[in-house]
Design an enzyme around this catalytic site. Structure first.
Site, mmCIF file in Angstrom:
data_model
loop_
_atom_site.group_PDB
_atom_site.id
_atom_site.type_symbol
_atom_site.label_atom_id
_atom_site.label_comp_id
_atom_site.label_asym_id
_atom_site.label_seq_id
_atom_site.Cartn_x
_atom_site.Cartn_y
_atom_site.Cartn_z
ATOM 1 N N ARG A 84 -13.625 0.793 -1.828
ATOM 2 C CA ARG A 84 -13.844 1.857 -0.841
ATOM 3 C C ARG A 84 -12.812 1.880 0.289
ATOM 4 O O ARG A 84 -12.759 2.836 1.053
ATOM 5 C CB ARG A 84 -15.264 1.823 -0.253
ATOM 6 N N ASP A 85 -12.002 0.837 0.434
ATOM 7 C CA ASP A 85 -10.861 0.847 1.364
ATOM 8 C C ASP A 85 -9.664 0.263 0.621
ATOM 9 O O ASP A 85 -9.003 -0.667 1.087
ATOM 10 C CB ASP A 85 -11.153 0.012 2.618
ATOM 11 N N CYS A 86 -9.395 0.818 -0.543
ATOM 12 C CA CYS A 86 -8.434 0.212 -1.466
ATOM 13 C C CYS A 86 -7.019 0.722 -1.195
ATOM 14 O O CYS A 86 -6.562 1.703 -1.782
ATOM 15 C CB CYS A 86 -8.848 0.520 -2.905
ATOM 16 N N HIS A 140 -4.532 -4.104 2.010
ATOM 17 C CA HIS A 140 -5.632 -5.029 1.735
ATOM 18 C C HIS A 140 -5.363 -5.905 0.515
ATOM 19 O O HIS A 140 -6.288 -6.493 -0.042
ATOM 20 C CB HIS A 140 -6.938 -4.253 1.570
ATOM 21 N N ARG A 158 -17.042 -2.920 2.700
ATOM 22 C CA ARG A 158 -17.658 -1.678 2.225
ATOM 23 C C ARG A 158 -17.815 -1.648 0.709
ATOM 24 O O ARG A 158 -18.213 -0.624 0.137
ATOM 25 C CB ARG A 158 -16.823 -0.471 2.681
#
Length: 269
Positions: A160-162, A166, A185
């Site tokens: 979801r925050d790819c 990260h 997330r």
């Protein structure tokens, strides 16, 4: 009712103590302090750790997310469970040192997650900004990135925050290893829904447009991502990759008010 997973060295340091009181008393270099979530770094016995503390978000925040068709994050449990599952798959990520949560009410839930600091690492985003992602090294990074993302999705986990910020490269290791981080997330299901799979992979492509990438680089990623036959993958899942490409371009335009200059599939390239 509270539940805990406390490991070394905190199992020894907090034995017979009020664990939540000990966690809430911690302080260190702060990296994030927003609404009901706080992230900071501490040192214990000469080792670095990152602490994430989640406090109750309240029903107002939960309903606000639901009305926006978003799944609210109510604690550290999502990230903890994602880390544990990724470790069973041998997907490089952070290592849990301590986890705890209490209160079954999602609006009042309090939780924390402490992870071991990853040392000798640099994000793919910082590597890209420094112009270091080139040549054979770029090919190895793409393979590692595709393999990590593909294994995560096949296991039913979506980030979801790819984005490439990260993913951390371990510069001191002989092999090209990338660790995925910031999974607060993350969602875990038997199978990742199409839209969330598209969102994750589009996030990786969007954040990689300025590397720049060639068409061969895209094929390399897909080959590693699917973990199988590239020709068969493109034949069976063409709709998915077209959706990824369109979503990535849309994200880029939304962020920069222009389309990427280094689009490997742009006309004439």
């Amino acid at each position: 009712m509270a539940r805990f997973d406390i490991r070394s060295p905190f199992d020894r340091l907090w034995e017979n103590k009020d664990i939540f009181a000990e966690v809430f008393a911690l302080g260190g270099e702060e990296f994030r302090n927003v609404k009901n979530r706080r992230t900071f770094r501490i040192e214990v016995e000469g080792r670095g750790f990152f602490v994430k503390i989640h406090r109750g978000v309240g029903w107002k925040e939960i309903f606000k997310n639901l009305f926006q068709f978003k799944l609210p994050v109510t604690g550290a449990g999502n990230e903890y469970r994602a880390l544990e599952k990724l470790h069973t798959l041998n997907v490089a990520t952070m290592e849990t040192a301590a986890f705890g949560e209490r209160n079954g009410n999602p609006a009042a839930k309090e939780s924390f997650l402490i992870t071991h600091e990853l040392t000798g690492v640099i994000s793919l985003e910082d590597l890209a900004k420094a112009g270091k992602i080139t040549g054979e090294f770029k090919h190895r990074l793409i393979h590692s990135l595709g393999t990590s993302a593909g294994m995560m999705h096949r296991a039913g986990i979506n980030h979801r925050d790819c984005y490439i910020c990260h993913y951390l490269w371990h510069r001191e290791l002989p092999e090209t290893r990338l660790s995925v981080i910031d999974l607060h997330r993350a969602q875990i299901r038997k199978k990742v829904p199409f839209r969330y799979q598209v969102k994750d992979v589009a996030g990786l492509l969007f954040s990689s447009f300025d590397v720049p990438l060639s068409r061969r680089d895209i094929w390399r990623f897909i080959h590693a991502y699917c973990g199988g036959d590239l020709r068969k993958e493109m034949s069976c899942n063409r709709k998915f990759y077209l959706a990824v490409y369109r979503a990535a371009r849309k994200l880029y335009f939304k962020e920069f008010k222009k389309f990427p200059e280094h689009d490997p599939f742009a006309s004439g390239k």
